[in-house]
Design a protein around this motif. Structure first.
Motif, PDB file in Angstrom:
ATOM      1  N   HIS A  52       0.873  -1.176   0.000  1.00 55.47           N
ATOM      2  CA  HIS A  52       0.000   0.000   0.000  1.00 55.47           C
ATOM      3  C   HIS A  52       0.909   1.224   0.000  1.00 55.47           C
ATOM      4  O   HIS A  52       1.642   1.464   0.953  1.00 55.47           O
ATOM      5  CB  HIS A  52      -0.893   0.012   1.250  1.00 55.47           C
ATOM      6  CG  HIS A  52      -1.926  -1.054   1.257  1.00 55.47           C
ATOM      7  ND1 HIS A  52      -3.230  -0.811   1.593  1.00 55.47           N
ATOM      8  CD2 HIS A  52      -1.869  -2.381   0.969  1.00 55.47           C
ATOM      9  CE1 HIS A  52      -3.924  -1.927   1.521  1.00 55.47           C
ATOM     10  NE2 HIS A  52      -3.111  -2.899   1.145  1.00 55.47           N
ATOM     11  N   ASN A  56      -4.804   4.208   3.352  1.00 57.20           N
ATOM     12  CA  ASN A  56      -6.044   3.434   3.202  1.00 57.20           C
ATOM     13  C   ASN A  56      -6.727   3.383   4.560  1.00 57.20           C
ATOM     14  O   ASN A  56      -6.061   3.230   5.591  1.00 57.20           O
ATOM     15  CB  ASN A  56      -5.746   1.988   2.782  1.00 57.20           C
ATOM     16  CG  ASN A  56      -5.368   1.835   1.339  1.00 57.20           C
ATOM     17  OD1 ASN A  56      -6.089   1.248   0.559  1.00 57.20           O
ATOM     18  ND2 ASN A  56      -4.206   2.363   0.951  1.00 57.20           N
ATOM     19  N   ILE A 108      -9.528   5.004  -0.117  1.00 50.91           N
ATOM     20  CA  ILE A 108      -8.166   5.059  -0.655  1.00 50.91           C
ATOM     21  C   ILE A 108      -7.870   6.511  -1.008  1.00 50.91           C
ATOM     22  O   ILE A 108      -8.583   7.126  -1.797  1.00 50.91           O
ATOM     23  CB  ILE A 108      -8.044   4.165  -1.906  1.00 50.91           C
ATOM     24  CG1 ILE A 108      -8.519   2.743  -1.596  1.00 50.91           C
ATOM     25  CG2 ILE A 108      -6.609   4.181  -2.435  1.00 50.91           C
ATOM     26  CD1 ILE A 108      -8.788   1.901  -2.831  1.00 50.91           C
TER      27      ILE A 108
END
Length: 143
Positions: A52, A56, A108
């Motif tokens: 990632h 998030n 996101i």
């Protein structure tokens, strides 16, 4: 009246090459550069190793959300209702659902046009990436 599970009423999308995962882009806020996406994870079938690269925030809506270390060991099990803030990280992981799979809502946040996710092979080499521009292109008209 019996309510149907989310998995039965959501028009799921799939990406070629990403097994064990379905998604539905609910909304993209162009001003705030944030996407709201539902992910459906199959039971005990980890998705591709990835990182990632953007903030998030997740909420487990159904089932258990299982996070795996790169070696395949379980790192964390997130139960239904758990909210988690996930900062960008160099550490790769994989994810799956528990028994019966999982549905997780992801918020996101864009990171200046850079990749949101880096998809990795078993040697942790980047094989693909996903950006906010990619999400916009994948969004269906009702999303």
């Amino acid at each position: 009246m019996h309510a149907q599970p989310l998995s039965a009423v959501i028009p799921w999308q799939h990406l070629d090459g990403l097994e064990h995962l379905a998604f539905k882009i609910l909304h993209i806020d162009d001003d705030q550069q944030r996407a709201e996406v539902l992910f459906q994870f199959e039971a005990h079938q980890p998705i591709i190793l990835h990182r990632h690269r953007a903030l998030n925030k997740t909420l487990v809506l159904e089932g258990q959300h299982i996070i795996y270390r790169p070696d395949g060991e379980i790192e964390e099990v997130r139960p239904t209702g758990q909210y988690t803030v996930i900062e960008p990280s160099e550490e790769p992981h994989s994810e799956s659902g528990g028994n019966g799979g999982a549905i997780v809502l992801f918020s996101i946040f864009d990171n200046g046009g850079l990749p949101l996710y880096e998809l990795l092979d078993d040697q942790q080499n980047i094989v693909a990436s996903l950006s906010m521009t990619d999400l916009v292109a994948l969004r269906q008209p009702d999303g």
